[in-house]
Write an enzyme that holds these catalytic residues in place. Sequence first.
Site, mmCIF file in Angstrom:
data_model
loop_
_atom_site.group_PDB
_atom_site.id
_atom_site.type_symbol
_atom_site.label_atom_id
_atom_site.label_comp_id
_atom_site.label_asym_id
_atom_site.label_seq_id
_atom_site.Cartn_x
_atom_site.Cartn_y
_atom_site.Cartn_z
ATOM 1 N N GLU A 309 -4.412 -21.487 -25.503
ATOM 2 C CA GLU A 309 -5.659 -20.759 -25.764
ATOM 3 C C GLU A 309 -6.895 -21.625 -25.980
ATOM 4 O O GLU A 309 -7.842 -21.183 -26.628
ATOM 5 C CB GLU A 309 -5.462 -19.887 -27.009
ATOM 6 C CG GLU A 309 -5.283 -20.655 -28.326
ATOM 7 C CD GLU A 309 -3.842 -20.957 -28.703
ATOM 8 O OE1 GLU A 309 -3.586 -21.248 -29.881
ATOM 9 O OE2 GLU A 309 -2.967 -20.895 -27.816
ATOM 10 N N GLU A 343 -3.676 -14.934 -24.882
ATOM 11 C CA GLU A 343 -4.567 -16.098 -25.012
ATOM 12 C C GLU A 343 -5.991 -15.685 -25.385
ATOM 13 O O GLU A 343 -6.673 -16.389 -26.136
ATOM 14 C CB GLU A 343 -4.575 -16.922 -23.713
ATOM 15 C CG GLU A 343 -3.210 -17.426 -23.274
ATOM 16 C CD GLU A 343 -2.365 -18.036 -24.385
ATOM 17 O OE1 GLU A 343 -2.930 -18.694 -25.291
ATOM 18 O OE2 GLU A 343 -1.136 -17.839 -24.368
#
Length: 932
Positions: A309, A343
């Site tokens: 992420e 994410e």
Amino acid sequence: MLFLAKYFHFTLVALFCALFAGNHAMTVNKNKTVLPFPWDKMRLPEIVKPQHYDLLIHPNLTSLTFTGEVQIQIEVKQDTRAIILHSKNLQVSKALLLGSRQHHHHQDLQISEFEANEQIALFSEGFTFEKGSHVVHLEFYANLSDSFHGFYKGQYTTNSGEVRMLASTQFEPTHARAAFPCFDEPAFKANFTIRVRRESRHISISNMPKLRTVELADGILEDQFDTMVKMSTYLVAFIICDFHSISKKSQHGVEISVYTVPEKISQAEYALDTAVTMLDFYDEYFDIPYPLPKHDLAAIPDFQSGAMENWGLSTYRESGLLFDPEKSSSSDKLGITKVIAHELAHQWFGNLVTMQWWNDLWLNEGFAKFMEYVSVNITHPELQVNDYFLEKCFTALSVDSLSSSHPVSTPVENPAEISEMFDDVSYRKGACILNMLRDFLTPEVFKYGIINYLKKHSYQNTVNSHLWESLTNICTSDGLDSGRLKLDGFCSKHTAETPASWFKEDSVDVGAIMDTWTLQEGFPLITVEVKGQEVTLKQERFLKGAESSNSSSFLWQVPLTYITSGSNAVQRFLLKTERDVFYLPEKVEWIKFNVDLRGYYIVHYESGGWDCLIKQLRMNHTVFSSNDRASLIHDIFQLVSIEKVPLDKALNLSLYLSKESEIMPVTQGFSELVPLYKLMEKRDMQELENQLKSHLVKLFQPLIDRQSWSDNGSVSERMLRNYLLLFACVRRYPSCVSTATQLFHKWKESDGKMWLPTDVSLVVYTEGARTDDGWDFLLEKYKRSVSPSEKWMIKAALSYSPLAHKLQWLLERSSEGEIMKTQDLPSMLISVSKNPKGFKLAWDFLKSNWGKLVKKFDLGSSAISRVVVGVTDQYSTKEMLDEVELFFGSLAQDQGSGLRSIQQALEKIQQNILWMDRNVPLLKAWLDHHTS
């Protein structure tokens, strides 16, 4: 991060050095004089805080090395003789303290390194860093890593056979220090200004938009990126590659782009549209605008985990991002949507608000896993994502029922321990207890509580208790700003009933309830006994194995839900004590607890309670929701393993499956019954094994016969079709085998050009891979395919083949990384280990390649943990237990002897031995009776 692969290792050297030096490790400085290292703890001192990094990175994709410079503006809280920060495998060639406005001269600094703790100390004899602001300048160089973390090299091959290099980053949890010297702990948030030097044939991307490109000598270009908001080091990212991209603006004006290797850019459209939808959804759901001007999603050809992420630049496996409408299946679409949802949820949970330390990793990962379902359910209702949430909870319960489990929030110190936190407990149990809390508080209260939490702690770090505070008494909390108006109307309406009709007390102590779920491992077994209208409840820890005495002190506050034969309206009861009683308004035929699996517990029904539920399932199973049916199947088979229910009762319940048609109960039935014959395949029990296999084919035959070889139907129907037909063909069910064989021959004759329905492609390939000729043809198609979805299906089919010499070849090629990518070695190894013709090969391969695996994938990473458990969890003999114990017991500490996954693997084998000893005679008698 998703499906993790977090990496790292720690040695006993640190301990040895600390003892040897009398609390100070001995290190050698550049002048070869031995000096005591001025710090002996794994965690950095808190008296120096970074404020801003000015980072220059220059990779060379020919020599596969990189050089760099970093200027770190630091705030010194009290006078100190040395500055301690992280550095791993970097050669630091120069260290200076830059002059301030008052003192113009630069101060040369000496560098001392303590490798075991991955730390360096900056100091100058007789010099003190005084309280206040300073700027440290460091120059360094290193090789690009050939693992999957730090600043690492990757490659891909074009259609014309040309190999092209790239370099990308993966820093979570503790690998930023392998790319540049830094304060590599999540609480040391700072701003970053990044510059990347490259050749003209490449591009570079980073967390922020590029401001300008400057041309330097020798044709080198320098990309200069805008300054990043305050964030943790593990979220920094930069990629140097020759990717192409497509872009779109979100409703809120954020520029969203997807980057892939040039030949796969046509498969980026679905991800781009999904990312735009998701970012807009979260923007509104959290009532906090995404704070950066852009977000890039990059598909990296060599990538160990599922996705990462990084703020403004999330990275993915190609199979996690690229969708080919011609070749990708419905489960691919669901998977890609969920990964992107995960994410992008992190951009708020994790990036904007970050856990203080890795012990509370679940605040990042449990939330992102949970938000996958909340968001996809609203943005993509056609994917029916809620059908799959309970499978996450069943997986978590399975790991959490062993004594090797750990609390959701667990103290960790060294990098291997930190990496091991990226597991099913942090992700899946984290998500399941949040789902239970949301149901308990009501979705509205829960939503406003988390908005409160995110707003209050933006750009900061948090611990568990901060979340509980934000979720307690939200109608009296401050700081909701723009969310306040919406909330006022909600609060005046709901003051009398927060949370929904649980109990009569005025306020809910969320912290007291949730501490019982996060600070102790395991989960409760709720035993229910109904006598007339009186319902008696008892809780104890659900623990497999002999050490059940360990569990006596465990107590949870359990938000129970139930329905009865008299009413399908959900009733609630908060169980706070070991035993309690409540009364029903009328007598009932049956009672079913844990409605739709909203709670994280298993239920046992005493005094004929199970018999009544089994009777109802046989008469009319649709009285229960499909999730309730799946949870009944799950619970009764789990209760067999702790001897609360006899096996024949569980098998009797499973007979209703011949009338079942929904994906979750069917797949749960398979999940409980297939492992029984998988245990037998690894022992000489052919007669019983075949008897059980025949019974299962017969049980599901009505449903198998109704499947069409097409892509018609809802996502769940399509996924179920793939599952059932694959099972039927592998079990050699004649009508399935003949259709799959015909389709494979036609497909092969067309040289793979004939279109196959994507939902049955895997079934057809698996049938084809049974012969040498078919296997070789599939391998050629694998080499030429540019569709990650198609490649995954072919690879899976190749690993399901009964041809042992081909399975060995697959393992060797995956290890080399030329034809089969090394990133896929862990899943390939597990797949071969589940193959009756391959399990010995997989175990031998694991033993002989252990050192190589640990070096490439890193100790403590989820890849290593998955392999350890996955390759061994179907053994059920004392001989294999001894062999597995002997191998892992012979490893050194820095080769993994202390890994939690080894304990899980050994426990699992012990469980299997116990299960077989107790239940094989019962199973044989039951099958004789039901198949005669």
